[in-house]
Motif scaffolding. Structure first.
Motif, PDB file in Angstrom:
ATOM      1  N   LYS A 254       0.891  -1.223   0.178  1.00 59.09           N
ATOM      2  CA  LYS A 254      -0.233   0.119  -0.140  1.00 59.09           C
ATOM      3  C   LYS A 254       0.802   1.215   0.161  1.00 59.09           C
ATOM      4  O   LYS A 254       0.602   2.342  -0.812  1.00 59.09           O
ATOM      5  CB  LYS A 254      -0.978   0.178   1.321  1.00 59.09           C
ATOM      6  N   THR A 255       1.953   1.204   0.761  1.00 61.79           N
ATOM      7  CA  THR A 255       2.930   2.408   0.912  1.00 61.79           C
ATOM      8  C   THR A 255       3.625   2.559  -0.440  1.00 61.79           C
ATOM      9  O   THR A 255       3.477   3.653  -0.962  1.00 61.79           O
ATOM     10  CB  THR A 255       3.868   2.198   1.932  1.00 61.79           C
ATOM     11  N   GLU A 258       1.292   4.417  -2.727  1.00 60.32           N
ATOM     12  CA  GLU A 258       1.081   5.944  -2.156  1.00 60.32           C
ATOM     13  C   GLU A 258       2.042   6.659  -2.781  1.00 60.32           C
ATOM     14  O   GLU A 258       1.926   7.905  -3.353  1.00 60.32           O
ATOM     15  CB  GLU A 258       0.969   5.908  -0.602  1.00 60.32           C
ATOM     16  N   ASN A 462      -7.928   9.875  -1.898  1.00 59.74           N
ATOM     17  CA  ASN A 462      -8.369   9.019  -0.827  1.00 59.74           C
ATOM     18  C   ASN A 462      -9.103   9.546   0.218  1.00 59.74           C
ATOM     19  O   ASN A 462      -8.468  10.481   0.585  1.00 59.74           O
ATOM     20  CB  ASN A 462      -7.235   7.947  -0.577  1.00 59.74           C
ATOM     21  N   ARG A 521      -2.892  16.055   2.927  1.00 61.13           N
ATOM     22  CA  ARG A 521      -3.151  14.803   3.510  1.00 61.13           C
ATOM     23  C   ARG A 521      -3.891  15.052   5.025  1.00 61.13           C
ATOM     24  O   ARG A 521      -3.460  15.986   5.725  1.00 61.13           O
ATOM     25  CB  ARG A 521      -2.052  14.150   3.839  1.00 61.13           C
ATOM     26  N   GLN A 524      -5.747   8.922   6.754  1.00 60.15           N
ATOM     27  CA  GLN A 524      -5.459   8.095   5.482  1.00 60.15           C
ATOM     28  C   GLN A 524      -6.027   9.076   4.113  1.00 60.15           C
ATOM     29  O   GLN A 524      -5.986   8.559   3.262  1.00 60.15           O
ATOM     30  CB  GLN A 524      -6.454   6.921   5.869  1.00 60.15           C
ATOM     31  N   LYS A 526      -6.025  11.756   1.325  1.00 63.00           N
ATOM     32  CA  LYS A 526      -4.886  12.305   0.693  1.00 63.00           C
ATOM     33  C   LYS A 526      -5.346  12.821  -0.714  1.00 63.00           C
ATOM     34  O   LYS A 526      -6.348  12.319  -1.232  1.00 63.00           O
ATOM     35  CB  LYS A 526      -3.685  11.277   0.254  1.00 63.00           C
TER      36      LYS A 526
END
Length: 547
Positions: A254-255, A258, A462, A521, A524, A526
């Motif tokens: 997931k990182t 991102e 997100n 951000r 969670q 962003k």
């Protein structure tokens, strides 16, 4: 006795000799030592000392003519270094290093310092230079890969080469980066110029001096709690390329997604390095490479395997739509030759949008005898020692008049720095505690407007529900990282929406311009945005102007 103190003791022991290279001065002042006739005489004396020392002289400041410890104030030592720098320039030399020590308990009786003066003018760095920002999940090997690249040495399998970047003891102990790190290597006549011992400032300076092309790395943080720092590295530096790492033993996370999103949002041409290739078998390596390709295609990018198409094709095709992918191992050094070849050939992409100088402050620190230093990446134009600049806006919207004492680039003293250079600028006219990250340096004749609010086009990447009027994320613009209030046009924005919004900084104004891109951000949530129009009426009557 410490090694540093030993330098002072050795200089005092050698003392002044008629044909020696050591000179004692209690202090140097502009009024006395730069007066007509004195400047030429003292410059000739300095030249004699340098020649006597085979290109190096030692000036001990804060002592009497017979070597007795006198001690002077930090302000007097700072002025002495300014004068010595002028004398050295007149004599075709420069101050290579300076160290200071306190006299008495806690330095209550002032300081004494030793300056090393070397033959040769301060380098005017005007070589080809690219800046690369790393990104990727924690423990995927960003710092280790960069450490092996800049030293040309294989890692020990335990992340040993990453220690060449992380300078905080807790980072070394935990094996996790917690702040931005910087590294540099270069090329001369097509061959790599590596650092022998990156812990020595002089070694980094040597790389800058010897290279005709430099590659600077801004190494970011992969751990989720420090995402703000990662965004600062990718948004606040004037990067030419992104280097996204994906560990072969873990694959995209997931990182990873991102960080890739941030790189693409900032429109950075990006290379993907699959690291730790030595830790898995061929089947796993191939599977991870396919995962990376799917990830890139999901964001409308075309992956290009460097092992199939070659470096020349990768360099030619790398751009907005094509992302080269290659396998690497810092332990076996596989793939690092290809990265070297790419960095040697890749053109600079961060073009100047204006001719005048501008730099946003990323870090600040203070050096005894020198004063406040503002560090960052030059956004545009160039800056020279002696230039008069404006610093700000301060919290009240005012800009402070300051002067450039000196400039360092990777610990190498330079006369001049151009756009894209990561530098530290020593400033006269301001204290270190008055400088804050997010402030800007610009020419003294500029007429800047402090901005408290602006109109922006934003895209929500997100968010768990919807963004409503009064939403308060942190906005990352250049090196600014500030809480802001969003007021979307129409009252709301849904995940995936693109729309316009008024953005207002909560606590203070900054220097903001149309066209600047930013990331926002909150938890969670962003998103990304582009400044469309600034509101120069968003500051109070007391804000704006010069201090």
């Amino acid at each position: 006795m410490s090694a540093d103190r030993a330098v002072l003791e050795a200089a005092l022991e050698r003392g002044e000799e008629e044909g020696g290279n050591v000179e004692f001065k209690e202090r140097l002042s502009r009024d006395l030592h730069l007066a007509d006739g004195r400047l030429e005489s003292l410059a000739a004396q300095l030249r004699h000392r340098v020649l006597s020392g085979d290109g190096t002289a030692t000036y001990v400041v804060g002592v009497t003519d017979d070597g007795g410890i006198a001690g002077i104030s930090p302000e007097a030592f700072s002025e002495s270094m300014d004068v010595l720098s002028i004398l050295a320039e007149e004599a075709g030399a420069h101050i290579a290093d300076a160290e200071t020590w306190g006299v008495g308990d806690d330095g209550e009786n002032g300081i004494v310092g030793v300056a090393t003066v070397e033959e040769g003018a301060v380098l005017d760095v005007d070589e080809d230079h690219i800046v690369v920002g790393t990104a990727g999940h924690v423990d995927h090997g960003k710092s280790t890969l960069v450490g092996s690249l800049v030293t040309g040495t294989a890692d020990d399998g335990e992340g040993g080469t990453r220690g060449f970047l992380d300078v905080q003891p807790h980072e070394v102990e935990r094996g996790l980066s917690a702040d931005l790190s910087y590294a540099v290597y270069g090329f001369a006549d097509g061959a790599a110029v590596h650092m022998d011992n990156p812990h020595r400032k002089s070694d980094r300076a040597r790389v800058v001096e010897e290279s005709d092309r430099l590659v600077s790395f801004v190494d970011t943080v992969g751990h989720e709690p420090w995402l703000r720092t990662t965004i600062r590295g990718l948004v606040g530096q004037r990067l030419d390329y992104g280097l996204l790492v994906v560990a072969a033993d873990d694959g995209p996370t997931k990182t990873t997604r991102e960080h890739l999103g941030i790189l693409l949002a900032m429109e950075l041409p990006t290379v993907v390095a699959i690291t730790k290739a030595d830790t898995v078998d061929e089947a796993r390596l191939e599977a991870v490479e396919r995962e990376v390709e799917r990830l890139l295609r999901d964001v409308d990018r075309t992956p290009l395997r460097v092992d199939r198409h070659g470096v020349e094709v990768a360099v030619e095709e790398l751009g907005d739509s094509v992302v080269p992918v290659l396998q690497t191992s810092a332990v076996t050094m596989d793939g690092l030759d290809d990265l070297d070849a790419m960095f040697r050939r890749l053109p600079k992409t961060a073009t100047e949008e204006r001719a005048d100088f501008r730099m946003y402050v990323d870090r600040t620190y203070s050096i005894t005898g020198v004063g406040a230093v503002a560090s960052g990446t030059v956004n545009s134009g160039s800056v020279e020692a002696g230039d008069e600049l404006l610093l700000g806006p301060m919290s009240d919207g005012l800009f402070r008049e300051v002067e450039v004492r000196s400039i360092e680039m990777h610990h190498h003293r330079v006369d001049r720095a151009k756009a894209g250079r990561i530098v530290g600028i020593a400033l006269k006219g301001v204290d270190e505690e008055e400088i804050e990250r997010g402030m800007a340096l610009l020419p003294a004749d500029a007429d800047p407007t402090p901005v408290r609010s602006f109109e922006a086009e934003v895209m929500v990447l997100n968010h768990p529900t919807r963004i409503r009027d009064g939403y308060e994320p942190v906005v990352h613009l250049e090196t600014v990282g500030e809480a802001a209030i969003f007021r979307p046009e129409g009252g709301q924005l849904l995940p995936g929406d693109t729309g316009t919004a008024t953005v207002e900084f909560k606590f203070r104004p900054y220097l903001v311009e149309e066209g600047q891109r930013f990331v926002f951000r909150e938890g969670q949530s962003k998103g990304v945005g582009t400044v469309m129009e600034v509101d120069d009426g968003g500051t109070s009557e007391a804000e704006g102007g010069r201090d």
